[in-house]
Design an enzyme around this catalytic site. Structure first.
Site, PDB file in Angstrom:
ATOM      1  N   CYS A  91     -19.669  -2.841  25.490  1.00  0.00           N
ATOM      2  CA  CYS A  91     -18.583  -3.346  26.322  1.00  0.00           C
ATOM      3  C   CYS A  91     -17.609  -2.198  26.550  1.00  0.00           C
ATOM      4  CB  CYS A  91     -17.876  -4.494  25.612  1.00  0.00           C
ATOM      5  SG  CYS A  91     -16.506  -5.215  26.530  1.00  0.00           S
ATOM      6  N   LEU A  92     -17.142  -2.069  27.780  1.00  0.00           N
ATOM      7  CA  LEU A  92     -16.169  -1.005  28.064  1.00  0.00           C
ATOM      8  C   LEU A  92     -14.878  -1.217  27.272  1.00  0.00           C
ATOM      9  CD1 LEU A  92     -16.766  -0.588  31.891  1.00  0.00           C
ATOM     10  CD2 LEU A  92     -17.205   1.117  30.106  1.00  0.00           C
ATOM     11  N   GLU A 134     -19.916 -11.033  31.027  1.00  0.00           N
ATOM     12  CA  GLU A 134     -18.686 -10.915  31.843  1.00  0.00           C
ATOM     13  C   GLU A 134     -17.982 -12.265  31.959  1.00  0.00           C
ATOM     14  OE1 GLU A 134     -17.751  -8.035  32.109  1.00  0.00           O
ATOM     15  OE2 GLU A 134     -19.678  -7.054  31.785  1.00  0.00           O
ATOM     16  N   HIS A 137     -15.738 -12.920  29.078  1.00  0.00           N
ATOM     17  CA  HIS A 137     -14.425 -12.257  29.142  1.00  0.00           C
ATOM     18  C   HIS A 137     -13.387 -13.163  29.793  1.00  0.00           C
ATOM     19  CE1 HIS A 137     -15.008  -8.187  27.649  1.00  0.00           C
ATOM     20  NE2 HIS A 137     -16.079  -8.005  28.400  1.00  0.00           N
TER      21      HIS A 137
HETATM   22  C1  QAP Z   1     -21.796  -5.508  29.440  1.00  0.00           C
HETATM   23  O1  QAP Z   1     -20.952  -3.319  29.360  1.00  0.00           O
HETATM   24  C2  QAP Z   1     -23.203  -5.368  28.894  1.00  0.00           C
HETATM   25  O2  QAP Z   1     -19.549   1.576  24.386  1.00  0.00           O
HETATM   26  C3  QAP Z   1     -21.316  -4.348  30.256  1.00  0.00           C
HETATM   27  O3  QAP Z   1     -18.873   4.071  25.115  1.00  0.00           O
HETATM   28  C4  QAP Z   1     -23.593  -4.211  28.228  1.00  0.00           C
HETATM   29  O4  QAP Z   1     -20.994  -1.751  30.936  1.00  0.00           O
HETATM   30  C5  QAP Z   1     -24.079  -6.384  29.024  1.00  0.00           C
HETATM   31  C6  QAP Z   1     -20.013   1.276  27.988  1.00  0.00           C
HETATM   32  C7  QAP Z   1     -24.882  -4.093  27.734  1.00  0.00           C
HETATM   33  C8  QAP Z   1     -25.373  -6.271  28.528  1.00  0.00           C
HETATM   34  C9  QAP Z   1     -25.785  -5.113  27.900  1.00  0.00           C
HETATM   35  C10 QAP Z   1     -19.951   0.961  26.653  1.00  0.00           C
HETATM   36  C11 QAP Z   1     -19.669   2.562  28.367  1.00  0.00           C
HETATM   37  C12 QAP Z   1     -20.384   0.290  28.998  1.00  0.00           C
HETATM   38  C13 QAP Z   1     -19.592   1.908  25.702  1.00  0.00           C
HETATM   39  C14 QAP Z   1     -20.854  -2.021  29.764  1.00  0.00           C
HETATM   40  C15 QAP Z   1     -19.237   3.186  26.094  1.00  0.00           C
HETATM   41  C16 QAP Z   1     -19.283   3.515  27.428  1.00  0.00           C
HETATM   42  C17 QAP Z   1     -20.547  -1.038  28.732  1.00  0.00           C
HETATM   43 CO    CO Z   2     -17.423  -6.456  28.179  1.00  0.00          CO
END
Ligand code: QAP
Ligand code: CO
Length: 167
Positions: A91-92, A134, A137
């Protein structure tokens, strides 16, 4: 277009429940465009308005290899969840941490699109997982809430330490 600041866990504002969008106007379209730009720049595959401290029911996702299939869902509703799939989620708002989470493998989504028109979509696999993540959230829920208390506490302490160092 603009890059927006992303709130990080355990910021209490991430626990806010978002309100429905009542009218898809130019301000909503600008927010969608800024959220997409912010997601691509990060880079990420999904972003909810909650994460940029806007508590309206708007999410954007793009799980395509070429980063050229943006989807915006306004007032999304999940229906007909079926199957189960376990994937490593990140997660961002929880940078640097990935942990396995179990969710539905297939979903049906109803929403409004960027033009305010009704949108229906069947999604499966990573796209379905991302949309569910999402939508959580918008309810103030984070993927770390599915982990053990021990794992969540460890992640919180590490991020709090990083935030103190950045201050
Ligand atoms: C949600 O998350 C998601 O830790 C979206 O250092 C993620 O875009 C759903 C990100 C995976 C399903 C599978 C995370 C970028 C991005 C980090 C993201 C990071 C840099 C996460
Ligand atoms: Co997230």
């Amino acid at each position: 277009m603009a890059i927006l600041e992303i709130l990080e866990f355990p910021d209490p504002r991430l626990r806010t429940k978002a309100r429905a969008v009542t009218k898809v106007d130019d301000s909503v379209r600008k927010l969608v465009d800024d959220m997409l730009e912010t997601m691509y720049e990060a880079p990420g595959i999904g972003l909810a308005a909650t994460q940029v401290n806007v508590h309206q029911r708007i999410i954007v996702v793009d799980v395509s290899e070429n980063r050229d299939e943006p989807h915006a869902f306004i007032n999304p509703r999940l229906e007909d969840l079926s199957g189960t799939i376990e994937s490593d989620e990140g997660c961002l708002s929880v940078p640097g941490f990935y942990e396995p989470v179990v969710r539905a493998e297939h979903i049906h989504v109803r929403a409004l699109n960027r033009d305010g028109e009704p949108l229906e979509m069947e999604a499966e696999g990573l796209l379905a997982v991302c949309i569910q993540h999402e939508c959580d959230h918008l309810e103030g829920k984070l993927f770390v809430d599915y982990l053990s208390n021990l794992k969540r506490t460890r992640i919180r302490r590490k991020l709090e330490k990083l935030h103190r160092m950045q201050a």
